[in-house]
Design a protein around this motif. Sequence first.
Motif, short mmCIF file in Angstrom:
data_model
loop_
_atom_site.label_atom_id
_atom_site.label_comp_id
_atom_site.label_asym_id
_atom_site.label_seq_id
_atom_site.Cartn_x
_atom_site.Cartn_y
_atom_site.Cartn_z
N ASP A 185 -3.54 1.83 -4.15
CA ASP A 185 -4.45 2.36 -3.20
C ASP A 185 -5.13 0.86 -2.77
O ASP A 185 -5.01 -0.14 -3.35
N SER A 186 -6.29 1.19 -2.00
CA SER A 186 -7.00 -0.19 -1.74
C SER A 186 -7.77 -0.62 -2.61
O SER A 186 -7.78 -2.15 -2.84
N SER B 96 -11.96 4.51 -0.96
CA SER B 96 -12.17 5.76 -1.15
C SER B 96 -11.90 6.35 -2.78
O SER B 96 -12.24 7.33 -2.93
N HIS C 40 -7.16 13.64 1.79
CA HIS C 40 -7.92 12.24 1.52
C HIS C 40 -9.38 12.36 2.15
O HIS C 40 -9.55 13.05 3.01
N ASN D 190 -12.15 -0.52 4.52
CA ASN D 190 -11.48 -0.55 5.85
C ASN D 190 -12.42 -1.29 6.92
O ASN D 190 -12.87 -0.50 7.75
N GLU E 88 -10.92 10.74 3.98
CA GLU E 88 -11.21 10.09 5.57
C GLU E 88 -11.10 11.72 6.61
O GLU E 88 -11.02 11.52 7.62
N SER F 123 -8.68 9.77 -3.09
CA SER F 123 -7.98 8.40 -2.60
C SER F 123 -6.33 8.62 -2.75
O SER F 123 -5.97 9.62 -3.31
N THR F 124 -5.76 7.84 -2.18
CA THR F 124 -4.29 7.89 -2.49
C THR F 124 -3.73 8.03 -3.78
O THR F 124 -2.73 8.78 -4.06
N TYR G 228 0.99 3.71 1.80
CA TYR G 228 1.41 4.22 2.90
C TYR G 228 2.77 3.45 3.61
O TYR G 228 3.00 3.76 4.94
N HIS H 204 -6.01 10.48 9.79
CA HIS H 204 -6.88 11.91 9.20
C HIS H 204 -7.58 12.77 10.12
O HIS H 204 -7.62 13.85 9.88
N HIS I 231 0.90 -1.20 0.09
CA HIS I 231 -0.01 0.00 -0.06
C HIS I 231 0.87 1.25 0.06
O HIS I 231 2.03 1.32 0.51
#
Length: 380
Positions: free
Chosen positions: A61-62, A172, A268, A153, A270, A284-285, A47, A245, A45
Amino acid sequence: MSTHVAAPPSPGPFSDYRPLPDAVLAARIEEVRRRMGRRLVILGHHYQQDGVIAHADFQGDSYQLSRSAAERDDCEAIVFCGVHFMAETADILANRPAKVAARGGRRVTVVLPDMAAGCSMADMAAIHQVEDAWADLGTVIDTAEITPVTYINSAASLKAFCGRHGGIVCTSSNARAVLEWAFARGRRVLFFPDQHLGRNTARTMGIDLGEMCVWNPHDPELGGNTPAALRGARVILWQGHCSVHAMFRPEHVDSMRKNVPGVKILVHPECSMEVVDKADLVGSTSFILRQVEQAPPGTKWGIGTELHLVRRLGANHPGQEVHFLSPVVCMCATMYRIDLAHLCWSLEHLEAGSPVNVIRVDDETARFAVEALERMLAVK
Ligand code: 13P
Ligand code: SF4
Protein backbone atom coordinates in the motif's frame (compact mmCIF):
# COMPACT_ATOMS: atom_id res chain seq x y z
CA MET A 1 9.56 -23.11 -24.05
CA SER A 2 11.73 -20.04 -23.46
CA THR A 3 10.48 -16.74 -24.84
CA HIS A 4 13.92 -15.14 -24.48
CA VAL A 5 14.18 -12.00 -26.57
CA ALA A 6 17.26 -9.81 -26.23
CA ALA A 7 16.89 -6.12 -25.50
CA PRO A 8 17.67 -3.89 -28.47
CA PRO A 9 21.24 -2.47 -28.28
CA SER A 10 19.81 1.04 -28.24
CA PRO A 11 16.18 1.08 -27.20
CA GLY A 12 13.76 2.95 -29.43
CA PRO A 13 10.66 5.06 -28.89
CA PHE A 14 7.60 3.79 -27.05
CA SER A 15 5.84 3.16 -30.36
CA ASP A 16 8.27 0.26 -30.97
CA TYR A 17 6.99 -1.45 -27.82
CA ARG A 18 3.24 -0.99 -28.15
CA PRO A 19 2.77 -3.77 -30.78
CA LEU A 20 4.87 -6.38 -28.96
CA PRO A 21 3.01 -9.38 -27.49
CA ASP A 22 2.77 -9.55 -23.69
CA ALA A 23 4.88 -12.72 -23.54
CA VAL A 24 7.74 -10.95 -25.33
CA LEU A 25 7.45 -7.86 -23.14
CA ALA A 26 7.35 -9.99 -19.98
CA ALA A 27 10.43 -11.93 -21.06
CA ARG A 28 12.35 -8.74 -21.84
CA ILE A 29 11.35 -7.21 -18.50
CA GLU A 30 12.66 -10.29 -16.71
CA GLU A 31 15.90 -10.12 -18.72
CA VAL A 32 16.48 -6.54 -17.55
CA ARG A 33 15.71 -7.55 -13.96
CA ARG A 34 18.17 -10.44 -14.21
CA ARG A 35 20.94 -8.33 -15.73
CA MET A 36 20.48 -5.37 -13.36
CA GLY A 37 20.06 -7.54 -10.28
CA ARG A 38 20.13 -5.59 -7.02
CA ARG A 39 20.80 -2.33 -8.83
CA LEU A 40 17.11 -2.23 -9.77
CA VAL A 41 14.02 -2.26 -7.53
CA ILE A 42 10.52 -2.43 -8.99
CA LEU A 43 7.79 -1.30 -6.59
CA GLY A 44 4.12 -2.06 -7.32
CA HIS A 45 0.96 -0.72 -5.71
CA HIS A 46 -1.84 -3.21 -4.95
CA TYR A 47 -4.04 -1.60 -7.63
CA GLN A 48 -1.70 -2.53 -10.47
CA GLN A 49 -2.83 -5.07 -13.01
CA ASP A 50 -1.66 -8.67 -12.50
CA GLY A 51 0.75 -8.71 -15.45
CA VAL A 52 2.65 -5.77 -13.97
CA ILE A 53 2.54 -6.94 -10.35
CA ALA A 54 4.18 -10.19 -11.49
CA HIS A 55 7.41 -8.24 -12.07
CA ALA A 56 7.44 -6.23 -8.83
CA ASP A 57 10.13 -6.88 -6.21
CA PHE A 58 7.81 -5.47 -3.61
CA GLN A 59 4.03 -4.99 -3.61
CA GLY A 60 2.28 -2.84 -1.01
CA ASP A 61 0.00 0.00 0.00
CA SER A 62 1.08 3.63 -0.13
CA TYR A 63 2.60 3.55 3.35
CA GLN A 64 4.55 0.32 2.82
CA LEU A 65 5.82 1.49 -0.54
CA SER A 66 7.04 4.81 0.83
CA ARG A 67 8.76 3.01 3.69
CA SER A 68 10.30 0.60 1.24
CA ALA A 69 11.62 3.50 -0.87
CA ALA A 70 12.94 5.21 2.27
CA GLU A 71 14.92 2.10 3.21
CA ARG A 72 16.61 1.54 -0.17
CA ASP A 73 20.31 2.14 0.23
CA ASP A 74 21.97 -0.06 -2.30
CA CYS A 75 19.91 0.19 -5.50
CA GLU A 76 20.63 2.54 -8.40
CA ALA A 77 17.06 2.84 -9.60
CA ILE A 78 13.48 2.49 -8.44
CA VAL A 79 10.86 1.89 -11.11
CA PHE A 80 7.54 2.76 -9.55
CA CYS A 81 4.48 0.93 -10.84
CA GLY A 82 1.93 3.23 -9.26
CA VAL A 83 0.95 6.85 -9.78
CA HIS A 84 2.84 10.13 -9.93
CA PHE A 85 2.60 11.17 -6.26
CA MET A 86 3.99 7.77 -5.22
CA ALA A 87 7.02 8.14 -7.47
CA GLU A 88 7.59 11.69 -6.19
CA THR A 89 7.46 10.40 -2.61
CA ALA A 90 9.93 7.65 -3.48
CA ASP A 91 12.31 10.22 -5.00
CA ILE A 92 12.10 12.45 -1.91
CA LEU A 93 12.65 9.60 0.54
CA ALA A 94 15.27 7.62 -1.38
CA ASN A 95 17.24 10.80 -2.04
CA ARG A 96 17.22 12.45 1.36
CA PRO A 97 20.43 14.52 1.68
CA ALA A 98 21.92 12.15 4.29
CA LYS A 99 21.26 9.14 2.05
CA VAL A 100 22.79 10.82 -0.98
CA ALA A 101 25.83 11.85 1.05
CA ALA A 102 26.25 8.29 2.35
CA ARG A 103 26.28 7.10 -1.28
CA GLY A 104 29.06 9.53 -2.12
CA GLY A 105 26.68 11.94 -3.86
CA ARG A 106 24.92 9.34 -6.01
CA ARG A 107 21.15 9.71 -6.36
CA VAL A 108 18.71 6.87 -6.90
CA THR A 109 16.97 7.32 -10.25
CA VAL A 110 13.19 7.09 -9.83
CA VAL A 111 11.14 6.25 -12.91
CA LEU A 112 7.38 6.30 -13.48
CA PRO A 113 6.79 4.11 -16.56
CA ASP A 114 3.97 6.33 -17.87
CA MET A 115 3.95 10.02 -17.00
CA ALA A 116 0.19 10.14 -17.56
CA ALA A 117 -0.32 7.92 -14.49
CA GLY A 118 -1.61 10.67 -12.20
CA CYS A 119 -4.25 10.72 -9.48
CA SER A 120 -7.45 12.69 -9.99
CA MET A 121 -7.78 13.22 -6.24
CA ALA A 122 -4.26 14.65 -5.97
CA ASP A 123 -5.17 17.04 -8.79
CA MET A 124 -8.07 18.42 -6.72
CA ALA A 125 -5.72 20.42 -4.50
CA ALA A 126 -3.18 22.70 -6.16
CA ILE A 127 -0.55 24.47 -4.08
CA HIS A 128 -1.82 27.94 -4.97
CA GLN A 129 -5.32 26.92 -3.79
CA VAL A 130 -3.96 25.59 -0.49
CA GLU A 131 -1.91 28.75 0.04
CA ASP A 132 -4.96 30.91 -0.73
CA ALA A 133 -7.06 28.86 1.69
CA TRP A 134 -4.42 29.24 4.40
CA ALA A 135 -4.37 33.01 3.91
CA ASP A 136 -8.19 33.19 3.96
CA LEU A 137 -8.38 31.03 7.07
CA GLY A 138 -5.95 33.42 8.70
CA THR A 139 -8.52 36.21 8.40
CA VAL A 140 -10.88 34.43 10.80
CA ILE A 141 -8.80 32.04 12.87
CA ASP A 142 -5.23 32.00 14.09
CA THR A 143 -3.39 29.67 11.71
CA ALA A 144 -0.95 28.90 14.53
CA GLU A 145 -3.81 26.76 15.87
CA ILE A 146 -4.05 24.72 12.65
CA THR A 147 -1.92 21.70 11.77
CA PRO A 148 -2.03 21.00 8.04
CA VAL A 149 -2.29 17.30 7.20
CA THR A 150 -1.97 16.10 3.65
CA TYR A 151 -2.97 12.66 2.47
CA ILE A 152 0.01 11.14 0.68
CA ASN A 153 -2.16 11.28 -2.45
CA SER A 154 -1.02 14.82 -3.17
CA ALA A 155 1.68 16.68 -5.06
CA ALA A 156 5.11 17.13 -3.47
CA SER A 157 4.42 20.87 -3.19
CA LEU A 158 1.57 20.18 -0.74
CA LYS A 159 3.79 17.93 1.33
CA ALA A 160 6.32 20.77 1.36
CA PHE A 161 3.56 23.15 2.51
CA CYS A 162 2.92 20.81 5.45
CA GLY A 163 6.64 20.60 6.16
CA ARG A 164 6.89 24.40 6.27
CA HIS A 165 3.87 24.81 8.54
CA GLY A 166 4.60 22.16 11.16
CA GLY A 167 2.32 19.68 9.44
CA ILE A 168 2.50 16.08 8.40
CA VAL A 169 1.61 13.51 5.73
CA CYS A 170 -0.74 10.57 6.30
CA THR A 171 -1.77 7.49 4.38
CA SER A 172 -4.97 5.53 4.70
CA SER A 173 -3.24 3.06 7.03
CA ASN A 174 -2.02 5.60 9.59
CA ALA A 175 -4.53 8.45 9.26
CA ARG A 176 -5.85 8.04 12.79
CA ALA A 177 -2.40 7.97 14.42
CA VAL A 178 -1.44 11.01 12.35
CA LEU A 179 -4.56 12.95 13.37
CA GLU A 180 -3.85 12.09 17.01
CA TRP A 181 -0.33 13.44 16.49
CA ALA A 182 -1.76 16.61 14.96
CA PHE A 183 -4.30 17.15 17.77
CA ALA A 184 -1.55 16.71 20.34
CA ARG A 185 -0.03 19.85 18.79
CA GLY A 186 -2.93 22.10 17.99
CA ARG A 187 -6.66 22.61 18.25
CA ARG A 188 -7.48 22.30 14.57
CA VAL A 189 -6.54 20.38 11.46
CA LEU A 190 -6.75 21.36 7.81
CA PHE A 191 -6.98 18.03 5.99
CA PHE A 192 -6.44 17.73 2.22
CA PRO A 193 -7.18 16.62 -0.44
CA ASP A 194 -9.57 13.75 0.52
CA GLN A 195 -12.56 14.89 2.53
CA HIS A 196 -13.75 11.31 2.99
CA LEU A 197 -10.58 9.93 4.56
CA GLY A 198 -10.47 13.01 6.80
CA ARG A 199 -14.11 12.77 7.84
CA ASN A 200 -14.15 9.00 8.31
CA THR A 201 -10.98 9.09 10.40
CA ALA A 202 -12.06 12.04 12.54
CA ARG A 203 -15.33 10.28 13.32
CA THR A 204 -13.49 7.18 14.58
CA MET A 205 -11.86 9.58 17.08
CA GLY A 206 -15.23 10.76 18.35
CA ILE A 207 -15.12 14.09 16.55
CA ASP A 208 -18.65 15.17 15.79
CA LEU A 209 -19.77 16.18 12.29
CA GLY A 210 -20.76 19.54 13.80
CA GLU A 211 -17.05 20.15 14.49
CA MET A 212 -16.09 19.66 10.85
CA CYS A 213 -16.58 21.84 7.84
CA VAL A 214 -15.76 21.46 4.16
CA TRP A 215 -13.55 23.92 2.29
CA ASN A 216 -14.54 24.37 -1.34
CA PRO A 217 -11.45 25.77 -3.10
CA HIS A 218 -13.64 27.16 -5.87
CA ASP A 219 -15.75 29.28 -3.52
CA PRO A 220 -14.03 32.65 -2.93
CA GLU A 221 -16.15 33.30 0.19
CA LEU A 222 -14.13 31.44 2.84
CA GLY A 223 -14.45 28.20 0.89
CA GLY A 224 -18.22 28.36 1.32
CA ASN A 225 -18.14 28.72 5.12
CA THR A 226 -19.23 31.36 7.56
CA PRO A 227 -16.61 32.78 9.94
CA ALA A 228 -18.60 31.25 12.81
CA ALA A 229 -18.52 27.78 11.23
CA LEU A 230 -14.76 28.00 10.77
CA ARG A 231 -14.22 29.21 14.32
CA GLY A 232 -16.23 26.23 15.57
CA ALA A 233 -14.41 23.70 13.39
CA ARG A 234 -11.78 21.32 14.67
CA VAL A 235 -11.37 19.66 11.27
CA ILE A 236 -11.48 21.62 8.03
CA LEU A 237 -11.87 19.14 5.19
CA TRP A 238 -10.76 19.94 1.68
CA GLN A 239 -13.47 19.28 -0.86
CA GLY A 240 -11.66 16.54 -2.77
CA HIS A 241 -12.42 12.90 -3.36
CA CYS A 242 -11.35 9.78 -5.22
CA SER A 243 -13.42 9.32 -8.34
CA VAL A 244 -12.98 5.54 -8.11
CA HIS A 245 -14.21 5.18 -4.53
CA ALA A 246 -17.00 7.72 -5.10
CA MET A 247 -18.67 5.08 -7.25
CA PHE A 248 -19.44 2.85 -4.26
CA ARG A 249 -22.87 3.80 -2.94
CA PRO A 250 -24.74 2.90 0.27
CA GLU A 251 -27.43 1.17 -1.79
CA HIS A 252 -24.75 -1.20 -3.13
CA VAL A 253 -24.15 -2.32 0.44
CA ASP A 254 -27.90 -2.85 0.94
CA SER A 255 -28.32 -4.91 -2.19
CA MET A 256 -25.24 -7.01 -1.48
CA ARG A 257 -26.46 -7.79 2.03
CA LYS A 258 -29.81 -8.80 0.54
CA ASN A 259 -28.34 -10.94 -2.26
CA VAL A 260 -25.47 -12.53 -0.32
CA PRO A 261 -26.66 -13.46 3.17
CA GLY A 262 -23.88 -13.37 5.73
CA VAL A 263 -21.62 -11.20 3.58
CA LYS A 264 -19.02 -9.02 5.30
CA ILE A 265 -18.65 -5.58 3.79
CA LEU A 266 -15.05 -4.41 3.65
CA VAL A 267 -14.29 -0.96 2.23
CA HIS A 268 -11.49 1.57 1.80
CA PRO A 269 -11.77 4.80 3.86
CA GLU A 270 -11.81 6.88 0.65
CA CYS A 271 -15.45 5.75 0.33
CA SER A 272 -18.10 8.18 1.53
CA MET A 273 -19.22 8.26 5.17
CA GLU A 274 -22.59 6.79 4.14
CA VAL A 275 -20.86 3.71 2.71
CA VAL A 276 -18.40 3.44 5.60
CA ASP A 277 -21.28 3.62 8.10
CA LYS A 278 -22.88 0.58 6.51
CA ALA A 279 -19.64 -1.44 6.25
CA ASP A 280 -18.38 -4.08 8.69
CA LEU A 281 -14.71 -3.25 8.24
CA VAL A 282 -12.84 -0.22 6.92
CA GLY A 283 -9.15 0.07 6.09
CA SER A 284 -6.30 0.60 3.66
CA THR A 285 -5.55 -1.70 0.76
CA SER A 286 -3.17 -3.78 2.90
CA PHE A 287 -5.77 -3.99 5.67
CA ILE A 288 -8.28 -5.28 3.11
CA LEU A 289 -5.80 -7.90 1.90
CA ARG A 290 -5.03 -9.02 5.45
CA GLN A 291 -8.70 -9.48 6.36
CA VAL A 292 -9.27 -11.81 3.45
CA GLU A 293 -5.96 -13.66 3.89
CA GLN A 294 -6.75 -14.35 7.54
CA ALA A 295 -10.40 -15.34 7.16
CA PRO A 296 -11.57 -18.96 7.28
CA PRO A 297 -12.67 -20.72 4.08
CA GLY A 298 -16.24 -20.02 3.10
CA THR A 299 -16.16 -16.37 4.24
CA LYS A 300 -18.21 -14.09 2.00
CA TRP A 301 -16.90 -10.62 1.21
CA GLY A 302 -18.31 -7.56 -0.51
CA ILE A 303 -15.27 -5.37 -1.15
CA GLY A 304 -15.32 -1.67 -1.97
CA THR A 305 -12.01 -0.71 -3.48
CA GLU A 306 -10.25 -0.76 -6.84
CA LEU A 307 -11.22 -3.59 -9.17
CA HIS A 308 -7.79 -5.09 -9.90
CA LEU A 309 -7.08 -5.63 -6.21
CA VAL A 310 -10.50 -7.22 -5.64
CA ARG A 311 -10.20 -9.54 -8.66
CA ARG A 312 -6.72 -10.66 -7.56
CA LEU A 313 -7.97 -11.32 -4.03
CA GLY A 314 -10.77 -13.48 -5.40
CA ALA A 315 -8.37 -15.41 -7.63
CA ASN A 316 -5.83 -15.93 -4.82
CA HIS A 317 -8.48 -17.10 -2.34
CA PRO A 318 -10.74 -19.48 -4.22
CA GLY A 319 -11.96 -20.94 -0.91
CA GLN A 320 -13.64 -17.65 -0.06
CA GLU A 321 -16.40 -15.84 -1.87
CA VAL A 322 -15.15 -12.43 -2.98
CA HIS A 323 -17.66 -10.02 -4.52
CA PHE A 324 -17.01 -6.58 -5.96
CA LEU A 325 -19.25 -4.18 -4.05
CA SER A 326 -20.36 -2.05 -7.00
CA PRO A 327 -22.43 -3.33 -9.93
CA VAL A 328 -20.37 -1.08 -12.21
CA VAL A 329 -16.67 -1.23 -12.98
CA CYS A 330 -14.63 0.98 -10.61
CA MET A 331 -11.04 0.92 -11.69
CA CYS A 332 -8.28 3.43 -11.36
CA ALA A 333 -7.73 4.37 -14.99
CA THR A 334 -4.48 6.13 -14.24
CA MET A 335 -2.93 3.21 -12.32
CA TYR A 336 -3.99 1.09 -15.29
CA ARG A 337 -1.83 3.16 -17.61
CA ILE A 338 1.19 1.29 -16.30
CA ASP A 339 1.28 -1.70 -18.60
CA LEU A 340 3.92 -4.15 -19.80
CA ALA A 341 4.81 -2.01 -22.81
CA HIS A 342 5.54 1.06 -20.65
CA LEU A 343 7.38 -1.02 -18.08
CA CYS A 344 9.58 -2.73 -20.69
CA TRP A 345 10.26 0.54 -22.53
CA SER A 346 11.27 2.38 -19.36
CA LEU A 347 13.39 -0.52 -18.05
CA GLU A 348 15.35 -0.98 -21.25
CA HIS A 349 16.05 2.75 -21.45
CA LEU A 350 17.12 2.76 -17.83
CA GLU A 351 19.52 -0.10 -18.37
CA ALA A 352 20.91 1.49 -21.52
CA GLY A 353 21.73 4.65 -19.56
CA SER A 354 19.11 6.80 -21.31
CA PRO A 355 16.35 6.78 -18.66
CA VAL A 356 12.91 8.07 -19.61
CA ASN A 357 10.19 9.45 -17.30
CA VAL A 358 12.55 10.26 -14.46
CA ILE A 359 10.75 11.79 -11.48
CA ARG A 360 12.90 14.41 -9.81
CA VAL A 361 11.41 16.68 -7.16
CA ASP A 362 13.27 19.99 -6.99
CA ASP A 363 15.59 20.38 -3.98
CA GLU A 364 13.66 23.21 -2.33
CA THR A 365 10.35 21.33 -2.45
CA ALA A 366 11.99 18.06 -1.37
CA ARG A 367 13.70 19.76 1.59
CA PHE A 368 10.39 20.72 3.19
CA ALA A 369 8.35 17.74 1.94
CA VAL A 370 10.78 15.36 3.60
CA GLU A 371 10.11 17.00 6.96
CA ALA A 372 6.41 16.20 6.70
CA LEU A 373 7.14 12.69 5.44
CA GLU A 374 9.65 11.96 8.18
CA ARG A 375 7.14 13.09 10.80
CA MET A 376 4.74 10.56 9.33
CA LEU A 377 7.31 7.77 9.32
CA ALA A 378 8.06 8.50 12.97
CA VAL A 379 4.38 8.23 14.03
CA LYS A 380 3.60 4.82 15.46
P1 13P B 1 -3.60 2.79 0.10
O1 13P B 1 -2.92 3.78 0.97
O2 13P B 1 -4.59 1.97 0.84
O3 13P B 1 -2.63 1.98 -0.65
O4 13P B 1 -4.49 3.58 -0.94
C1 13P B 1 -3.91 4.28 -1.99
C2 13P B 1 -4.90 4.78 -2.92
O5 13P B 1 -4.61 5.50 -3.82
C3 13P B 1 -6.27 4.42 -2.68
O6 13P B 1 -7.05 5.00 -3.63
FE1 SF4 C 1 -6.01 8.43 -6.92
FE2 SF4 C 1 -8.34 7.18 -6.49
FE3 SF4 C 1 -6.60 6.17 -8.26
FE4 SF4 C 1 -6.10 6.08 -5.61
S1 SF4 C 1 -7.72 5.03 -6.71
S2 SF4 C 1 -4.66 6.66 -7.23
S3 SF4 C 1 -6.97 8.05 -4.95
S4 SF4 C 1 -7.68 8.17 -8.41
